[in-house]
Each structure stands twice: as structure tokens, then as C-alpha cells.
Enzyme design. Sequence first.
Site, PDB file in Angstrom:
ATOM      1  N   ASP A 108      33.866 -67.796  18.270  1.00  0.00           N
ATOM      2  CA  ASP A 108      32.609 -67.611  17.540  1.00  0.00           C
ATOM      3  C   ASP A 108      32.913 -66.790  16.288  1.00  0.00           C
ATOM      4  O   ASP A 108      34.036 -66.820  15.797  1.00  0.00           O
ATOM      5  CB  ASP A 108      31.561 -66.954  18.441  1.00  0.00           C
ATOM      6  CG  ASP A 108      30.151 -67.453  18.142  1.00  0.00           C
ATOM      7  OD1 ASP A 108      29.699 -67.284  17.002  1.00  0.00           O
ATOM      8  OD2 ASP A 108      29.502 -68.000  19.047  1.00  0.00           O
ATOM      9  N   HIS A 110      34.277 -68.680  13.641  1.00  0.00           N
ATOM     10  CA  HIS A 110      33.167 -69.139  12.813  1.00  0.00           C
ATOM     11  C   HIS A 110      32.997 -68.305  11.557  1.00  0.00           C
ATOM     12  O   HIS A 110      31.933 -68.313  10.948  1.00  0.00           O
ATOM     13  CB  HIS A 110      31.872 -69.145  13.631  1.00  0.00           C
ATOM     14  CG  HIS A 110      31.887 -70.108  14.772  1.00  0.00           C
ATOM     15  ND1 HIS A 110      30.888 -70.189  15.706  1.00  0.00           N
ATOM     16  CD2 HIS A 110      32.800 -71.056  15.126  1.00  0.00           C
ATOM     17  CE1 HIS A 110      31.175 -71.132  16.598  1.00  0.00           C
ATOM     18  NE2 HIS A 110      32.342 -71.666  16.264  1.00  0.00           N
TER      19      HIS A 110
END
Length: 485
Positions: free
Chosen positions: A310, A333
Site C-alpha cells: 500500500d 502506492h
Amino acid sequence: MATTKTFEMKVVLSIVLLISSVANGAHEDGKDGKDGKDGKDGTCNLYDRRGLTEPGGGVQGQMMSITHPATTGGKNSGIVQPSAAGKVSSTVHTAAPLGKSGAPAAGGAPAAGGATAATVFDVSKCPNAKGDGVTDSTQGVMKAWEDACNATTTTKILIPKGDWLTAELDFTGPCTAVPPIIIELQGNLKAKPDCKSFPSGMWINIYKASVKIMGGGTIDGQGCDAWKTKKSGGDALPDSLCITQCPDSSAENINILNSKGFNMKIVESNNFVANNLNITCAGDSPNTDGIHIGKVKSVRVTNSVIGVGDDCISIGDDSVDVTISNITCGPGHGISIGSLGRYPNEKDVKNIFVSNVTFLNTTNGARIKTMHESPVLAATNITFQDIIVHHTFNPIIIDQHYFADKPGPSKVKISGVKFKNIKGTSLSNVVVSLNCSDAAPCEGIDLADIDFTYTGNSTNTTLGSECCHAKATFGGKMNPPGCVI
């Protein structure tokens, strides 16, 4: 008591980057469902999102100079002495039995020459603690914390080499010991693989106590099996290291591995330093943010390498004066401001400076994201500069329609944002995406010296910029060209 000299070690930080095959529209930031859980005031669970960092100074394989105190004596001598020029001497004591009295072991008198003595609580000397990777050492580690916290001198918790398996650890203050309490992690602290051992949703919860975490060891969440149980829209998995209301604290020269949930959260902890961290999870592990920061003032994250499933680093509401520099991020991310506007009563974010970052095989690079139907708040004076991007889908993005599952627009006002000297390769044709809110258009967005080439699979290799409800200016070399406003 023997004496030793501190020595400098050149440590080669080998960055193991998990090259994940990222497809357009791949799983992104929990868009497969609710990725967090609401919590109560005073806990790390205030936040659903983001947070982690690893060392490397933004350069793969960079050499770093780290100074470690040397230890001497036999296995049971437990004596740590400063160098001739050192400031602290430490005497190891077996931790007293866990109890409400919390009386510290005898000792802790000032060392010769006026140096401050530290009483050291060695986990290996506590009952019910073995570094064999099998024995449940929870009680022994907690005993060391309680005695160190309840002392009246400078204290250190020593977790020596070995594999120390534990369930939930609740390191709660306030403490009477002289702050900060040193947690020297030399070995591997390993979480039990099952999630039921962490009823609060946290593994290591440090609350209302100033700490200094160091030592070169590893915090291993053993999350691989737990990731397989994560269901879309289901409860969040336990976070590894939560630091809440711990002012003037730090975490340096440690590794965080395979957290079940977020790797690290820094919440309501002003004047925090995170340096030389190495945070690693599989690129497809769900909601394993590297470092999440929220409700803080004056936080620095530096010289770290983060590769997770993430956001490498996320910055939540009420964050002021945050500096992030010399970071390698990937997979993951990207580095995100937000998401903002998820909860009522959120407060402004301002004075965020992100520089000298390398993004490798990430879905996003420099990102700001806000939610629909948000409260009214502001995100201002934010800079992303001197950034290298390799094989990223969204190198530069403002997304005010993040989780656009509610009809009302975002009311987060974004202004005073600079994207400067950002270069590299893009897997998509859109390098710059400024997708702002019609209810609170972005203002004062400055982009300069943006230079990208296309490395995606499309036969269309033309790069472009997209702007909606954004007042932006473009300067220097712009490849792709800026939006026509």
C-alpha cells in the site's frame, strides 16, 4: 567491569525490491472495500490508512555509516560500558517480577566521570522468555517494560539476538523513568501468526511514553498467512508498531517485516524522528502501509527504504511540519497526503516537504487524495521535489474523488502545492493528473521541470497532462506539456 570502544560499521543496505506485475486498475489502497477500522481516542486505531519507511537515502544499495555500542563480557555478564568518550554506561539487571509495584532493580548510580547510568532490563533474563522462536515470550517482554517504565533512572530494554515470539504487547505509560526509555532490539521480535492473539488490532502498542527504538534488529509481523484471510470489506488486520502520544521519540536502524496490517503508525507524537528504517512486505499484501503519520507536529522520516502493498508513507489530517527525505519507495502506492476528509472534525494539513525520493514500480508517485462529502478543511504549503520515478502509473496526481462512493463533493481546499524537478518513466499516458473538487477548486498549484518518457504497453506513446477545477502554472522544461488552463 570491562570497558569497550564504540566502533563504526559501514553497513550495506541491500534493498530487496519486490517487482510486482502491476496491471492497470490493479488493487489500489483498499478500493476493494473498507480497509480499516474505527478506533477510540488515544489509540493508533484512529486511522485507517498509511505509513512506512525504509533506509537507503533514496539510492539503492547506498553505504551508510552507523555507530553501534559494543558489548562485552560473557553471555551472563550483562555489562555494557561506554567508550572513553561515551556519555552513558549501562548495567544489566534481571527484571523484577511483573507487578503493580514495579520496583526497579537495584543499581543505576551515576557512572564514574559523571556519566548517566542506565538500568538495563534484559529480556533474556526474564522468566518465561526464550529466544528460540517457539516459546511464548509475551510475559517476559511485558515484565521488562513494566519494570523499565516504573524505574526512576534512565532505563533500557534489551532484546538480544534470538527469535522472540510474542502476542500483543502493550507498552503503556505514563512512566516514571527518565525519558526516553531505550528499546534496543538486537534480535528478531516475532508476532504470533494468528490474528486472535491481537484483540486490540495492534501488536506493539506504545502509548504515552517517550521511547528511543534502535539496535539493528527486526520486527517481524509474520503476516503472510493472515493476508490470505483478508476479505473485501472485512476487518483490518493487526498493525505491527503503533506509537501514540509519545513526544520526543525516535525509531532508528531497525527492520520491519511482513506486518499483517500497517507496518508503523506515528500518531499524536510530536517531535518524532524515523531514520534508517527498512520496511518490507509483499507487493500484493493488502493494506500494509509502510508508515502512517497523523495528528502530529514536527516529524522527520529520512534515509529509509520501503517496499509494501500500500502507501509507502501516508500523511493524515492535523499533520504540520512534516519532512520526508532520502526515501526509496517500491513496490507500493507511493507517498500520499491523505486520504483526507474521511471523518468529521478532521483538521488542516500544512507545511509538508517531500524530497529526494525514488519510486520504483509503484502505482502512484507524489499524491494528494481526498474523500467525497468531507468536512471543510485545508491542505496547504505542500512540496514534492527532486524525485525520480521508474515505471509508475500515476507519477503526479491530485485525486479529490478518492473513494467516490458518496454523491457530495470533497470540501478539502488544496492550495500552495509545488511539484518540482520530477523525472522518470510512466506506465500510463497521463503523467500529471490534477482532478480537483468543483466545491473547492485547487489553487496555487505550481509545476516545474517535469520530464518523463513512456514505458507502458500501449502503441500510443504520447504523454499528457489532465486538469479539472485546478488553477495551475507550469514552468521550466515540461514533458509532457502542462494543461491549457
